[in-house]
Design a protein around this motif. Sequence first.
Motif, short mmCIF file in Angstrom:
data_model
loop_
_atom_site.label_atom_id
_atom_site.label_comp_id
_atom_site.label_asym_id
_atom_site.label_seq_id
_atom_site.Cartn_x
_atom_site.Cartn_y
_atom_site.Cartn_z
N ARG A 1 0.83 -1.21 0.00
CA ARG A 1 0.00 0.00 0.00
C ARG A 1 0.86 1.26 0.00
O ARG A 1 0.48 2.27 -0.60
CB ARG A 1 -0.94 0.00 1.21
CG ARG A 1 -0.24 -0.06 2.55
CD ARG A 1 -1.25 -0.25 3.68
NE ARG A 1 -0.63 -0.30 5.00
CZ ARG A 1 -0.12 -1.40 5.53
NH1 ARG A 1 -0.14 -2.53 4.84
NH2 ARG A 1 0.43 -1.38 6.74
N THR B 1 1.16 4.42 -2.81
CA THR B 1 1.19 5.85 -2.48
C THR B 1 2.32 6.56 -3.22
O THR B 1 2.12 7.63 -3.81
CB THR B 1 1.36 6.04 -0.96
OG1 THR B 1 0.29 5.41 -0.29
CG2 THR B 1 1.39 7.50 -0.60
N TYR C 1 -18.51 1.02 2.03
CA TYR C 1 -17.27 1.76 2.25
C TYR C 1 -17.54 3.23 1.95
O TYR C 1 -18.57 3.59 1.36
CB TYR C 1 -16.15 1.25 1.33
CG TYR C 1 -15.79 -0.20 1.53
CD1 TYR C 1 -14.98 -0.60 2.57
CD2 TYR C 1 -16.28 -1.18 0.65
CE1 TYR C 1 -14.65 -1.95 2.75
CE2 TYR C 1 -15.96 -2.52 0.83
CZ TYR C 1 -15.15 -2.90 1.87
OH TYR C 1 -14.82 -4.22 2.05
N ARG D 1 -13.63 8.19 -1.82
CA ARG D 1 -13.20 9.58 -1.97
C ARG D 1 -12.54 9.73 -3.33
O ARG D 1 -11.53 9.09 -3.63
CB ARG D 1 -12.24 9.98 -0.86
CG ARG D 1 -11.87 11.45 -0.85
CD ARG D 1 -11.27 11.85 0.47
NE ARG D 1 -12.23 11.69 1.55
CZ ARG D 1 -11.89 11.58 2.84
NH1 ARG D 1 -10.62 11.60 3.19
NH2 ARG D 1 -12.83 11.45 3.75
N SER E 1 -16.77 12.91 -1.33
CA SER E 1 -16.78 11.75 -0.45
C SER E 1 -18.21 11.20 -0.41
O SER E 1 -19.14 11.90 0.00
CB SER E 1 -16.31 12.13 0.95
OG SER E 1 -16.24 11.00 1.78
N ILE F 1 -9.97 6.45 -3.56
CA ILE F 1 -9.60 5.56 -2.48
C ILE F 1 -10.88 5.07 -1.80
O ILE F 1 -11.91 5.73 -1.86
CB ILE F 1 -8.68 6.23 -1.44
CG1 ILE F 1 -9.35 7.46 -0.81
CG2 ILE F 1 -7.34 6.59 -2.06
CD1 ILE F 1 -8.56 8.06 0.34
N ILE G 1 -12.42 3.81 1.92
CA ILE G 1 -12.15 4.01 3.34
C ILE G 1 -13.10 3.15 4.15
O ILE G 1 -14.31 3.11 3.88
CB ILE G 1 -12.32 5.50 3.71
CG1 ILE G 1 -11.37 6.36 2.88
CG2 ILE G 1 -12.11 5.73 5.19
CD1 ILE G 1 -11.63 7.85 3.00
N THR H 1 -7.75 3.92 5.24
CA THR H 1 -7.78 3.70 3.79
C THR H 1 -7.49 2.23 3.51
O THR H 1 -6.45 1.71 3.91
CB THR H 1 -6.74 4.58 3.08
OG1 THR H 1 -7.03 5.96 3.34
CG2 THR H 1 -6.74 4.34 1.59
N CYS I 1 -7.42 1.39 -3.15
CA CYS I 1 -7.36 2.48 -4.11
C CYS I 1 -7.77 1.93 -5.47
O CYS I 1 -7.64 0.73 -5.73
CB CYS I 1 -5.97 3.12 -4.17
SG CYS I 1 -4.69 2.04 -4.84
#
Length: 634
Positions: free
Chosen positions: A120, A124, A352, A355, A360, A416, A418, A425, A428
Amino acid sequence: MAGPTRDHSAGGQPDLPRHTRTNLLRFITCGSVDDGKSTLIGRLLYDCKLLFEDQLASLETDSRRFGTTGAGQLDLALLVDGLAAEREQGITIDVAYRFFATGRRRFIVADTPGHEQYTRNMVTGASTAQAAVLLVDARKGLLTQTRRHSHIVSLLGVRHVVLAVNKMDAIGWDRAVFERITAAYRAFARELGLEHVTCIPLSALTGDNVTSASPAMAWYDGPSLLQYLETVEIAFPARSSAFRMPVQWVNRPHQDFRGFAGTVASGCVQVGDPVAVLPGGRTTRIEQIVTMDGVLEVANAGDAVTLVLSDDLDVSRGDVIASADDRPEVCDQFLAHVVWMGEQPLLPGRPYLLRLGTASVGAQVTELKYAVNVSTQERVAAKCLARNEVGVCNLATDQPIALEPYRTNQAMGSFILIDRMSNATVGCGMIEFALRRASNVHRQKMTVNKAARAAASGQKPCVLWFTGLSGAGKSTIADLVEQELHRRGCRTMSLDGDNVRNGLNKDLGFTDVDRVENVRRVAEVARLMVEAGLIVLVSLISPFRSERLMARSLVEEDEFLEIFVDAPLAICEARDPKGLYRKTRAGLIPNFTGIGSPYEPPEHPDLVLASGTEEPERLTSHVIQALASRGIIP
């Protein structure tokens, strides 16, 4: 702090004013554990004379304490591995960003972790990269993590890849090994659609082919790594692409000014341009472009601005201001590649938060079409995604959002996921395309609505959601409550876990995926019954907090009571009314809640019933009192 040292390697310290005039390249180093990523970046900084004297002194101290390169040698990896845990374990955990520059270019490099557990973090680092340096240990060749990182790089749209075959010194600078590795990787890269692959043999430890040509590999006539990085041509987004700006916040310092602040994601905009505000779709024109430095006539991609519109429209955070003549799509369903990063698996149907840009919204995976075997690129049937797995999914949001395919616009096509409970998070995604589903279906407004049905019944409709372990007494208490409500003339309906599995949910098993779908279906039916004006009693183990939160979100806040029927596992097992615990202990029932599968008790239930210590009749009275105090029943 002392100035940069000038006596530890060849080359000169670049002129800083000149740096500001050169273009910037963002790149990542990635690959498997111990392939030498941190050492490589340390070597670049060292050979380019970008270390200060106190940094060198600290490096010498750390090398003696943590170094792995031998007595008296600098361990250049320690320049990047800043966390104590990284130095102690000799691995990179977090993403480390470093800035450096030469006379030809400025660089921001992200040193990303190679361990699978920290994939993860690699995502990023890769999300903002324009090029990737993928390291391979010449002794080991291509590994699963090499292929996984390559797959992620391709998904994220990084098209310039350097295959840095490192530790050539450890194999005696063997050309045949290098060519065998590069041939295998080029074949793999073609499957991923990576068109710009450059292969460089090097040794980060000795510096060969890192900043200058290596005499030890005279057979290689390509560029050194630094020469490649200084000269690779990166295609930047065209300024002529369509204008998009996600609204970050409403800027209203006083009653005479109202603007909408954000960063221009793509294209350009100028005063007088017609724009649309999405997802609503209303159009207007740009009246003014305001910045900290004054008023502008034109704003380009990357500019942070406040836009003042000609008309007084309802615009809020999460909306997108876009070119009126070339708008992004607005939809609530789309297909996407998802890289899963959560400790718990991705489960279709689980709610979930999604975003995208500044928006959001609630979302769920409606269908996991397949997972991808990162080693073979094979499409594999799957019901869930485990951590670090990649899959292709259909997703649905609880409201329309503006979006574009990732390949067209990264800012408008990446998102992403969440976790709604932990706010962590967990995934993605990169959008492939919008799904145009049921475009001819619209919600029909009915004359007789929920309020009218409730008034006719003389009660307030709601869901009483009884949750707890098997044997806790959920069905018994719910049945007693319904009897009392019926005696009082209330209109009710009971949805018992066993009963719905004999009809509505008879096709579902007891895996986590099936449990999520079981709760989702029951929650949707309960919502419809609340619309009918009924008091709905749901008796369901519903082991996961996220699904119970989803069920609550389907109705108004005051229309849902989460009732925790609390009995210790030992008491439930002693009761064992259906003999399920006995069968589970005998190994006949896998994934049984409380033993083989977890139960997540409510953190803030509306009512707790201590069914391990109080009689069902007494607990029933607690429920009736709670309903009366809330005005649900007279």
